[in-house]
Design an enzyme around this catalytic site. Structure first.
Site, PDB file in Angstrom:
ATOM      1  CE  LYS A   1      -0.307  -0.207   5.008  1.00 47.88           C
ATOM      2  NZ  LYS A   1      -1.186  -0.837   6.373  1.00 47.88           N
TER       3      LYS A   1
ATOM      4  CE1 TYR B   1       9.274  31.827   2.557  1.00 45.63           C
ATOM      5  CE2 TYR B   1       9.629  29.509   2.613  1.00 45.63           C
ATOM      6  CZ  TYR B   1       9.279  30.799   1.977  1.00 45.63           C
ATOM      7  OH  TYR B   1       8.816  30.597   0.630  1.00 45.63           O
TER       8      TYR B   1
HETATM    9  C1  LIG Z   1      -0.349  -1.935   6.740  1.00 42.90           C
HETATM   10  C2  LIG Z   1      -0.804  -3.251   7.087  1.00 42.90           C
HETATM   11  C3  LIG Z   1      -0.061  -4.122   7.265  1.00 42.90           C
HETATM   12  C4  LIG Z   1       1.578  -4.245   7.143  1.00 42.90           C
HETATM   13  O1  LIG Z   1       2.247  -3.634   8.374  1.00 42.90           O
HETATM   14  P1  LIG Z   1       3.487  -3.544   8.783  1.00 42.90           P
HETATM   15  O2  LIG Z   1       3.529  -2.961  10.085  1.00 42.90           O
HETATM   16  O3  LIG Z   1       4.107  -2.629   7.970  1.00 42.90           O
HETATM   17  O4  LIG Z   1       4.075  -4.900   8.603  1.00 42.90           O
HETATM   18  C5  LIG Z   1      -0.605  -5.572   7.619  1.00 42.90           C
HETATM   19  N1  LIG Z   1      -1.926  -5.414   7.876  1.00 42.90           N
HETATM   20  C6  LIG Z   1      -2.656  -4.655   7.532  1.00 42.90           C
HETATM   21  C7  LIG Z   1      -4.318  -4.811   7.808  1.00 42.90           C
HETATM   22  C8  LIG Z   1      -2.167  -3.288   7.305  1.00 42.90           C
HETATM   23  O5  LIG Z   1      -3.209  -2.074   7.232  1.00 42.90           O
END
Ligand SMILES: *Cc1c(COP(=O)(O)O)cnc(C)c1O
Length: 384
Positions: A41, A263
């Site tokens: 993701k 800034y």
């Molecule tokens: C993002 C996510 C993961 C992966 O998590 P990590 O801590 O990066 O391993 C696994 N399961 C779900 C449902 C997630 O949203």
């Protein structure tokens, strides 16, 4: 492949050899029968989802996990076969395209089961779903109770739908809470099996849980962070950071004691200072909270970020670095030569976690992919 000299000097160097290495380390560390759903993701935690998927598919990954349907469709455009799970919420209106493109959807209501089943009938396809159980995270899912069992029974009786998986997510508060959640999850599975509902893929582990609780690995794990080289627990796995974020000095300016930078002049020189300007700003993925507070590495030495970070540029103090020149590489995290500059330190200084920093790397930062030790691909989303 695009000519590397035609992309900007602010770059994310993504080492696909290390990604493969991390995948194999994870594989070795979990039970043989446990599948791996690689979580890509947020554009593969900033690394570029398509290239990450390609590499993981090459390594024999079982499943790809994403947060949104659009992320799933980006991967589906390039890879026809790999199972893809949307782990987040998909609105009713988008369920039809999920069925068309054979994307596995997470559901936690009979209503969505019915919609998927109707679409399945129309398209002569059997949509696959994973049921989400809320064992205590309190984000998404059905509560582990009798009512939910009835709902799952009803979904299971729908004709054009396959319940392929059931999953939950741990809050990772402490061992006691994690076991409490895991036991609630196991209990609902047992109850379902009493009703003769056997769901093939049961999963609860993210990176940390898979590393810490081998007994939780079940049929599949969902690692994200560990694939990209990071885990904040003791583990025998030897993970390597996949991403390096770097740029090159664009300008050098001498200022006198008492003169300000950027800034609001939150930095005022206490001595004659050599200021290096870097063409990397907060919209590229450097957290603005590192203003007057973080470091780049130049020629192997720490140089402090001075003044407020701008949208597209920031300034560092290079007074103490010998022979510094325009064009010198400045690394925020990842590798400079053999040295590994800690993303954890950057995250701590920015008062956030590593996943946030990685996923901040934006579209206008070209990704340089290294494979078999050489540059394998250059991706600039804007020039594509
Ligand atoms: C993002 C996510 C993961 C992966 O998590 P990590 O801590 O990066 O391993 C696994 N399961 C779900 C449902 C997630 O949203």
């Amino acid at each position: 492949m695009m000519d590397i000299n035609q992309v900007r000097p602010t770059r994310a160097i993504v080492n696909l050899d290390y990604l493969s290495h991390n995948f194999r380390e994870i594989r070795k560390d979990i039970p043989k029968e446990t599948r791996i759903c690689g979580v890509i993701k947020a554009n593969g935690y900033g690394h570029g989802a398509v290239k990450v998927a390609e590499t993981l598919i090459g390594e024999g990954i079982d499943y790809i996990g994403v947060a949104t349907l659009s992320e799933a469709l980006e991967i589906r455009k390039k890879f026809n076969e790999i199972p893809i799970l949307v782990m987040g919420y998909t609105p009713n209106e988008q369920l039809k395209s999920a069925v068309e493109r054979q994307i596995t959807i997470t559901i936690f209501s009979l209503e969505q089961g019915k919609i998927l089943s109707e679409e399945g009938l129309k398209l002569s396809k059997i949509p696959k779903v994973h049921i989400k159980i809320d064992t205590g995270f309190h984000r998404l899912g059905m509560r582990p109770n009798q009512e939910s069992i009835e709902v799952i029974k009803n979904i299971n009786e729908l004709k054009y739908i396959e319940i392929e998986g059931i999953f939950s997510h741990l809050a990772l508060k402490n061992e006691k809470e994690d076991y409490k959640q895991f036991n609630l999850f196991k209990k609902i599975i047992e109850e379902l099996e009493k009703e003769n509902i056997h769901i093939p893929i049961k999963h609860i582990c993210d990176s940390i849980a898979a590393a810490v609780y081998k007994e939780f690995c079940m049929d599949m794990i969902r690692p994200g962070a560990s694939l990209y080289g990071y885990i904040s627990r003791n583990t025998p796995m030897e993970l390597k950071p996949v991403m390096t974020l770097e740029t090159r000095i664009s300008s050098l300016i001498d200022i006198n004691e008492g003169e300000g930078v950027s800034y609001d002049y939150i930095f005022v020189a206490e001595r004659k200072t050599l200021v290096a300007t870097l063409p990397m700003g907060y919209s590229d993925g450097i957290p603005r909270s590192l203003s007057n507070n973080g470091y780049f590495y130049i020629k192997g030495q720490r140089s402090k970020i001075i003044g407020k970070i701008c949208m597209d540029q920031c300034m560092v103090d290079v007074t103490d670095i010998d022979n510094v020149e325009v064009g010198d590489i400045a690394t925020l995290y990842g590798y400079q030569g053999n040295e590994n500059i800690s993303l954890t330190d950057v995250a701590n200084l920015a008062d956030t976690n590593r996943n946030e920093i990685l996923s901040l790397v934006s579209r206008r930062v070209p990704r340089i992919y290294v494979k078999d030790g050489i540059i394998d691909d250059v991706l600039d989303y804007l020039l594509e």
